[in-house]
Write a protein that holds these residues in place. Structure first.
Motif, PDB file in Angstrom:
ATOM      1  N   LYS A 197       7.450  -0.541 -10.858  1.00 21.57           N
ATOM      2  CA  LYS A 197       6.785  -1.276  -9.789  1.00 21.57           C
ATOM      3  C   LYS A 197       7.698  -2.292  -9.123  1.00 21.57           C
ATOM      4  CE  LYS A 197       3.332  -2.947 -12.118  1.00 21.57           C
ATOM      5  NZ  LYS A 197       2.087  -3.704 -12.356  1.00 21.57           N
ATOM      6  N   ALA A 249      11.320   2.378  -7.967  1.00 20.98           N
ATOM      7  CA  ALA A 249      10.133   2.492  -7.118  1.00 20.98           C
ATOM      8  C   ALA A 249      10.317   3.577  -6.070  1.00 20.98           C
ATOM      9  CB  ALA A 249       9.845   1.146  -6.441  1.00 20.98           C
ATOM     10  N   ALA A 276       8.091   6.997  -5.866  1.00 22.30           N
ATOM     11  CA  ALA A 276       7.392   7.359  -4.639  1.00 22.30           C
ATOM     12  C   ALA A 276       7.799   8.752  -4.165  1.00 22.30           C
ATOM     13  CB  ALA A 276       7.687   6.329  -3.551  1.00 22.30           C
ATOM     14  N   THR A 330       1.224  -2.314  -7.157  1.00 21.03           N
ATOM     15  CA  THR A 330       2.049  -1.140  -6.827  1.00 21.03           C
ATOM     16  C   THR A 330       2.537  -1.127  -5.381  1.00 21.03           C
ATOM     17  OG1 THR A 330       0.040   0.143  -6.342  1.00 21.03           O
ATOM     18  CG2 THR A 330       0.953   0.322  -8.581  1.00 21.03           C
ATOM     19  N   ILE A 380       6.068   0.530  -4.580  1.00 17.41           N
ATOM     20  CA  ILE A 380       5.992   1.992  -4.595  1.00 17.41           C
ATOM     21  C   ILE A 380       5.198   2.477  -3.390  1.00 17.41           C
ATOM     22  CG2 ILE A 380       5.134   4.004  -5.864  1.00 17.41           C
ATOM     23  CD1 ILE A 380       5.582   2.474  -8.452  1.00 17.41           C
TER      24      ILE A 380
END
Length: 213
Positions: A42, A48, A52, A74, A77
């Motif tokens: 995170k 991150a 993603a 979050t 992300i």
């Protein structure tokens, strides 16, 4: 407690590792034998972004994404996920043709709140929900009700770690699940074997972290 930390690496990327601490922990809806720590994913930009990227592939090609609702901290992300969706040329009905990334407030009774300045990012919008950890699905269920109350159309749900496959017939996509954490178990509070043995709860945990008791 942190000295017991165990790493479980993603099968899809050696850049991503889930940190898990064994013990007796309480969430808002269950008791669990591992605290799942996703702080690195995170908070660290490189992780991150990778999280993603993988999550966007799991969602595949969606018809529309207007808003990503980020739970449990979050947002980093979520921003990279919005970027990945736009790079995949997923359409948006927003006038400016770019995706909103928002976080709701939570009331004292855990109800989702969007203020007047963010309601327009939900009402009539195609929404993706993003969470850190999911163990029973109750948080997702309440969040679905909240988004629908504000007029949002939920197109998908993603969670970094989840033991739930679907909620209200919507699939929950994940980067890690209980099969990735060897020995992971979740229990209803009344059925918790630790409580029955008189073993005290070590910490109260959620997607943001843990608080020792």
């Amino acid at each position: 407690m942190e000295q017991r930390l165990v790493k479980f690496f993603s099968k899809e990327s050696n850049m991503l590792a889930l940190h898990a601490i064994p013990g007796h922990f309480a969430t808002s809806n269950s008791h669990i034998n591992f605290y799942i720590d996703v702080t690195g994913m995170k908070s660290r930009i490189q992780e991150a972004r990778e999280a993603a990227k993988i999550m966007s592939h799991k969602f595949g090609h969606l018809s529309y994404v207007d808003t990503i609702v980020c739970m449990d901290g979050t947002e980093v992300i979520g921003a990279f996920l919005a970027e990945a969706f736009e790079e995949s040329h997923i359409a948006s009905t927003n006038m400016h043709k770019t995706i909103y990334v928002v976080s709701p407030e939570q009331s004292r009774d855990n109800q989702m709140i969007f203020r007047d300045n963010t309601k327009n990012m939900i009402a009539g919008k195609h929404v993706i929900m993003l969470l850190a950890t999911t163990t029973t699905g109750e948080t997702i269920r309440r969040s679905l009700e909240g988004i629908q109350y504000y007029g949002g159309i939920v197109e998908g749900i993603g969670s970094i770690f989840s033991t739930v496959d679907s909620v209200d017939n919507i699939k929950v996509l994940n980067l890690f699940n209980e099969n990735d954490v060897v020995g992971y178990q979740a229990f209803q509070k009344a059925d918790c074997p630790f409580c029955k043995k008189g073993i005290k709860i070590e910490a109260v945990v959620n997607g943001f972290g843990y608080s020792k008791l």
